[in-house]
Design an enzyme around this catalytic site. Structure first.
Site, PDB file in Angstrom:
ATOM      1  N   SER A 252      11.024  62.771  52.287  1.00 55.90           N
ATOM      2  CA  SER A 252      12.226  63.588  52.386  1.00 55.90           C
ATOM      3  C   SER A 252      12.948  63.490  51.067  1.00 55.90           C
ATOM      4  O   SER A 252      12.476  62.854  50.125  1.00 55.90           O
ATOM      5  CB  SER A 252      13.115  63.080  53.513  1.00 55.90           C
ATOM      6  OG  SER A 252      13.693  61.853  53.130  1.00 55.90           O
ATOM      7  N   LYS A 253      14.108  64.130  51.023  1.00 54.63           N
ATOM      8  CA  LYS A 253      14.888  64.087  49.795  1.00 54.63           C
ATOM      9  C   LYS A 253      15.282  62.650  49.453  1.00 54.63           C
ATOM     10  O   LYS A 253      15.613  62.329  48.332  1.00 54.63           O
ATOM     11  CB  LYS A 253      16.146  64.927  49.944  1.00 54.63           C
ATOM     12  CG  LYS A 253      15.894  66.398  49.703  1.00 54.63           C
ATOM     13  CD  LYS A 253      17.134  67.190  50.027  1.00 54.63           C
ATOM     14  CE  LYS A 253      17.406  67.110  51.491  1.00 54.63           C
ATOM     15  NZ  LYS A 253      18.556  67.737  51.997  1.00 54.63           N
TER      16      LYS A 253
END
Ligand SMILES: [Zn+2]
Length: 315
Positions: A252-253
């Site tokens: 994910s980010k």
């Protein structure tokens, strides 16, 4: 029929490995059939996806050497290519659904929905229990007064099973009332739901194949229902496995190392594409490859169906 694929990133930051794999697969799948590629920026929630992020995403994809035939920067006949500029189209689709008596206002808050003992889907989303279904106009007006809230809008989902064959994952089926429930078309803050926007846009842009991560497999039946209700032709779907970090968790980010801001300083574009193609089964080793050179090696049959764990030290 001529093939049209697309990149449709949601720009909430720099492009990361998951998006890059998605762009690579979408590009290869379309180009290998002699098809076109459209780039669309999915920035419905413009507060979370400011314009400069979309522009950065375009530069990131260009840097990777993956080109598009229609989209931001170069324009084309089916623009605008930012969802935040296409709301009139979503509004028109919403009106068509309203005219069929399939849309109703929902006054429930997120907290109320999670507190209700609604079954939870595998992807963690709550199946809406139908609380506001069948409110009369009077009752709806009374709720609006009492809560002081603008309602969200939901689609009245029929008691029906939707079955389709994914081009990569095979047959997938969902019993709409239990697995999906009445889903959002427009949020209470007026932002149109992804489900509606993606259907309207892919149809309006003539997209014939959609390549995206397996996390969206479960939303495909909802979209197929919308295609039918709106009288639109559905594209073919290819869902590919998710990339996991070496810890086995979804990228994910939060995985700073997986973003192009970090990766781009350490690797060239062919190095990144070569490693991803190796993980996805169509590069014999992790050697650097351009998108163009991978055209001869790519085949959906080589891509695994289970999640792909990135080995420690590969990136
Ligand atoms: Zn409700």
């Amino acid at each position: 029929m001529a093939v049209t694929g697309r990149f449709a990133p949601s720009p909430s930051g720099r492009i990361h490995l998951g998006n890059i794999l998605c762009c690579l697969l979408a590009w290869l799948s379309a180009r290998q059939k002699g098809g076109r590629v459209i780039l669309r920026i999915e920035d419905l929630d413009i507060a979370r996806c400011p314009r400069r992020y979309g522009e950065q995403m375009c530069r990131d994809i260009q840097w990777l050497g993956l080109d598009w035939d229609e989209g931001p920067v170069i324009g084309g006949p089916s623009g605008p290519y930012e969802q935040s500029r296409r709301t009139a189209l979503y509004q028109a689709a919403l009106r068509r659904l309203e005219a069929q008596g399939l849309v109703y206002p929902c006054f429930c808050t997120r907290a109320e929905l999670h507190a209700a003992s609604a079954p939870h889907r595998e992807d963690g989303q709550v199946v809406y229990p139908g609380t506001c279904r069948g409110l009369t106009a009077e009752q709806a007006a009374e709720r609006a007064r009492r809560t002081g809230r603008a309602p969200a809008l939901r689609l009245w989902v029929p008691e029906e099973e939707i079955t389709f064959t994914d081009g990569h994952m095979g047959e997938y089926r969902e019993w709409l009332p239990a697995d999906c429930g009445d889903f959002l078309l427009r949020r209470s803050d007026g932002i149109f739901a992804y489900q509606l926007a993606v259907v309207v846009d892919d149809a309006a842009m003539g997209v014939t194949e959609v390549v995206r991560g397996a996390d969206l497999l479960a939303s495909t039946p909802r979209q197929l229902l919308l295609y039918r209700l709106l009288g639109l032709e559905a594209p073919a779907f290819y869902h590919f496995p998710l990339l996991l970090g070496s810890d086995g968790q979804r990228l994910s980010k939060r995985n700073a190392d997986a973003g192009l801001d970090t990766l781009g300083e350490r690797y060239t574009a062919p190095e990144i594409l070569g490693k991803l193609a190796y993980l996805a089964g169509f590069n014999p080793s992790a050697e650097p490859r351009s998108g163009e050179s991978l055209l001869e090696d790519f085949a959906w049959e080589k891509v695994p169906r289970a999640d792909i764990r990135i080995p420690e030290g590969l990136f």
